[in-house]
Motif scaffolding. Structure first.
Motif, PDB file in Angstrom:
ATOM      1  N   THR A  38       0.826  -1.211   0.000  1.00 36.68           N
ATOM      2  CA  THR A  38       0.000   0.000   0.000  1.00 36.68           C
ATOM      3  C   THR A  38       0.858   1.257   0.000  1.00 36.68           C
ATOM      4  N   VAL A  39       0.198   2.390  -0.049  1.00 40.00           N
ATOM      5  CA  VAL A  39       0.889   3.674  -0.111  1.00 40.00           C
ATOM      6  C   VAL A  39       1.273   4.166   1.286  1.00 40.00           C
ATOM      7  N   HIS A  40       0.314   4.148   2.201  1.00 42.87           N
ATOM      8  CA  HIS A  40       0.524   4.734   3.530  1.00 42.87           C
ATOM      9  C   HIS A  40       0.506   3.716   4.666  1.00 42.87           C
ATOM     10  N   HIS A  41       0.552   2.431   4.355  1.00 43.60           N
ATOM     11  CA  HIS A  41       0.502   1.373   5.372  1.00 43.60           C
ATOM     12  C   HIS A  41      -0.794   1.459   6.181  1.00 43.60           C
ATOM     13  N   SER A  42      -1.860   1.874   5.549  1.00 42.29           N
ATOM     14  CA  SER A  42      -3.155   1.961   6.221  1.00 42.29           C
ATOM     15  C   SER A  42      -3.683   0.559   6.515  1.00 42.29           C
ATOM     16  N   ILE A  43      -4.403   0.422   7.622  1.00 44.49           N
ATOM     17  CA  ILE A  43      -5.067  -0.841   7.928  1.00 44.49           C
ATOM     18  C   ILE A  43      -6.322  -0.868   7.057  1.00 44.49           C
ATOM     19  N   LEU A  44      -6.296  -1.686   6.042  1.00 42.41           N
ATOM     20  CA  LEU A  44      -7.263  -1.587   4.951  1.00 42.41           C
ATOM     21  C   LEU A  44      -8.705  -1.864   5.362  1.00 42.41           C
ATOM     22  N   ALA A  45      -8.937  -2.702   6.342  1.00 43.75           N
ATOM     23  CA  ALA A  45     -10.303  -2.991   6.779  1.00 43.75           C
ATOM     24  C   ALA A  45     -10.920  -1.815   7.524  1.00 43.75           C
ATOM     25  N   ARG A  46     -10.110  -0.805   7.845  1.00 46.11           N
ATOM     26  CA  ARG A  46     -10.598   0.334   8.630  1.00 46.11           C
ATOM     27  C   ARG A  46     -10.698   1.632   7.840  1.00 46.11           C
ATOM     28  N   VAL A  47     -10.423   1.586   6.552  1.00 45.65           N
ATOM     29  CA  VAL A  47     -10.497   2.815   5.756  1.00 45.65           C
ATOM     30  C   VAL A  47     -11.774   2.805   4.917  1.00 45.65           C
ATOM     31  N   ASP A  48     -12.207   3.988   4.497  1.00 52.21           N
ATOM     32  CA  ASP A  48     -13.402   4.069   3.665  1.00 52.21           C
ATOM     33  C   ASP A  48     -13.092   3.542   2.262  1.00 52.21           C
ATOM     34  N   THR A  49     -14.133   3.306   1.482  1.00 52.54           N
ATOM     35  CA  THR A  49     -13.977   2.689   0.161  1.00 52.54           C
ATOM     36  C   THR A  49     -13.072   3.487  -0.778  1.00 52.54           C
ATOM     37  N   PRO A  50     -13.221   4.828  -0.878  1.00 44.86           N
ATOM     38  CA  PRO A  50     -12.309   5.560  -1.765  1.00 44.86           C
ATOM     39  C   PRO A  50     -10.838   5.445  -1.321  1.00 44.86           C
ATOM     40  N   SER A  51     -10.592   5.486  -0.021  1.00 47.62           N
ATOM     41  CA  SER A  51      -9.215   5.353   0.475  1.00 47.62           C
ATOM     42  C   SER A  51      -8.682   3.956   0.209  1.00 47.62           C
ATOM     43  N   LEU A  52      -9.518   2.945   0.399  1.00 46.23           N
ATOM     44  CA  LEU A  52      -9.113   1.565   0.131  1.00 46.23           C
ATOM     45  C   LEU A  52      -8.700   1.423  -1.330  1.00 46.23           C
ATOM     46  N   ARG A  53      -9.536   1.917  -2.201  1.00 46.01           N
ATOM     47  CA  ARG A  53      -9.237   1.841  -3.638  1.00 46.01           C
ATOM     48  C   ARG A  53      -7.919   2.547  -3.950  1.00 46.01           C
ATOM     49  N   SER A  54      -7.728   3.724  -3.388  1.00 43.48           N
ATOM     50  CA  SER A  54      -6.512   4.494  -3.635  1.00 43.48           C
ATOM     51  C   SER A  54      -5.274   3.774  -3.100  1.00 43.48           C
ATOM     52  N   GLU A  55      -5.351   3.256  -1.879  1.00 44.98           N
ATOM     53  CA  GLU A  55      -4.206   2.541  -1.290  1.00 44.98           C
ATOM     54  C   GLU A  55      -3.780   1.368  -2.169  1.00 44.98           C
ATOM     55  N   LEU A  56      -4.750   0.621  -2.668  1.00 43.53           N
ATOM     56  CA  LEU A  56      -4.447  -0.558  -3.487  1.00 43.53           C
ATOM     57  C   LEU A  56      -3.982  -0.177  -4.890  1.00 43.53           C
ATOM     58  N   GLU A  57      -4.727   0.693  -5.542  1.00 41.96           N
ATOM     59  CA  GLU A  57      -4.433   1.010  -6.940  1.00 41.96           C
ATOM     60  C   GLU A  57      -3.205   1.896  -7.104  1.00 41.96           C
ATOM     61  N   ASP A  58      -3.053   2.905  -6.249  1.00 44.28           N
ATOM     62  CA  ASP A  58      -1.922   3.830  -6.409  1.00 44.28           C
ATOM     63  C   ASP A  58      -0.590   3.132  -6.137  1.00 44.28           C
ATOM     64  N   SER A  59      -0.559   2.260  -5.139  1.00 45.24           N
ATOM     65  CA  SER A  59       0.671   1.530  -4.843  1.00 45.24           C
ATOM     66  C   SER A  59       1.057   0.627  -6.011  1.00 45.24           C
ATOM     67  N   LYS A  60       0.087  -0.106  -6.518  1.00 45.70           N
ATOM     68  CA  LYS A  60       0.334  -1.015  -7.644  1.00 45.70           C
ATOM     69  C   LYS A  60       0.821  -0.237  -8.865  1.00 45.70           C
ATOM     70  N   ARG A  61       0.134   0.847  -9.167  1.00 47.82           N
ATOM     71  CA  ARG A  61       0.485   1.658 -10.340  1.00 47.82           C
ATOM     72  C   ARG A  61       1.906   2.226 -10.219  1.00 47.82           C
ATOM     73  N   GLU A  62       2.255   2.731  -9.029  1.00 44.85           N
ATOM     74  CA  GLU A  62       3.590   3.311  -8.864  1.00 44.85           C
ATOM     75  C   GLU A  62       4.683   2.243  -8.966  1.00 44.85           C
ATOM     76  N   LEU A  63       4.470   1.093  -8.344  1.00 38.70           N
ATOM     77  CA  LEU A  63       5.456   0.017  -8.465  1.00 38.70           C
ATOM     78  C   LEU A  63       5.638  -0.398  -9.920  1.00 38.70           C
ATOM     79  N   GLU A  64       4.541  -0.566 -10.625  1.00 41.60           N
ATOM     80  CA  GLU A  64       4.635  -0.986 -12.022  1.00 41.60           C
ATOM     81  C   GLU A  64       5.341   0.062 -12.875  1.00 41.60           C
ATOM     82  N   SER A  65       5.107   1.322 -12.586  1.00 40.78           N
ATOM     83  CA  SER A  65       5.770   2.396 -13.315  1.00 40.78           C
ATOM     84  C   SER A  65       7.269   2.424 -13.016  1.00 40.78           C
ATOM     85  N   MET A  66       7.617   2.312 -11.756  1.00 39.06           N
ATOM     86  CA  MET A  66       9.031   2.404 -11.361  1.00 39.06           C
ATOM     87  C   MET A  66       9.837   1.177 -11.784  1.00 39.06           C
TER      88      MET A  66
END
Length: 161
Positions: A38-66
């Protein structure tokens, strides 16, 4: 780390340094599998849906880009049963992950596979027999037979080999 103003002792800082992107790319070139955490090491079961989506997708996208490579894996922050829900696993699948690693303990549970793969924690300094019992499933089997949580029965005071 940014939220804790107290500086850790030097030995701890050195032992737990984060890799920079050059270090991550070097490990990738050497054949190490690099997955998301993830991006911010958030506890995923405790974040709202938009944050969950962002944590998962943004981390994946950045790793794949780098790394200029696919990132099909995620190790969920903390990864325990209260940290990773069925919704988190479903969102991880929707984000394009093919496997997700928890710290539920034990071995593969088909109900959660492949986005809820359990891992066992192996403490350092185990005697050979203890290591074998933990890694072959014997320790977990005995705990189940006694009606105990296998993670709570793992050796905590390692003895030299």
């Amino acid at each position: 780390r940014a939220s804790n103003p107290a500086a850790p002792p030097r030995a701890e800082r050195d032992a737990f340094r984060f890799l920079d992107w050059d270090g991550v790319r070097d490990l990738h070139r050497r054949g190490f599998a690099i997955g998301s955490h993830t991006v911010h090491h958030s506890i995923l079961a405790r974040v709202d849906t938009p944050s969950l989506r962002s944590e998962l997708e943004d981390s994946k996208r950045e790793l794949e880009s780098m790394l200029q490579a696919e990132c099909p894996w995620i190790a969920y922050p903390n990864g325990g049963p209260r940290d990773v829900s069925a919704q988190v696993m479903a969102r991880a699948r929707d984000a394009g992950y093919r496997a997700g690693f928890t710290t539920f303990g034990g071995f593969e549970d088909p109900q959660h596979a492949p986005l809820g793969i359990g891992r066992i924690t192996i403490p350092g300094g185990l005697r050979r027999g203890e290591f074998r019992a933990m890694t072959c499933g014997l320790q977990q089997w005995f705990a189940r037979m006694r009606g105990q949580d296998a993670a709570k029965t793992a050796p905590t005071t390692p003895e030299p080999l």
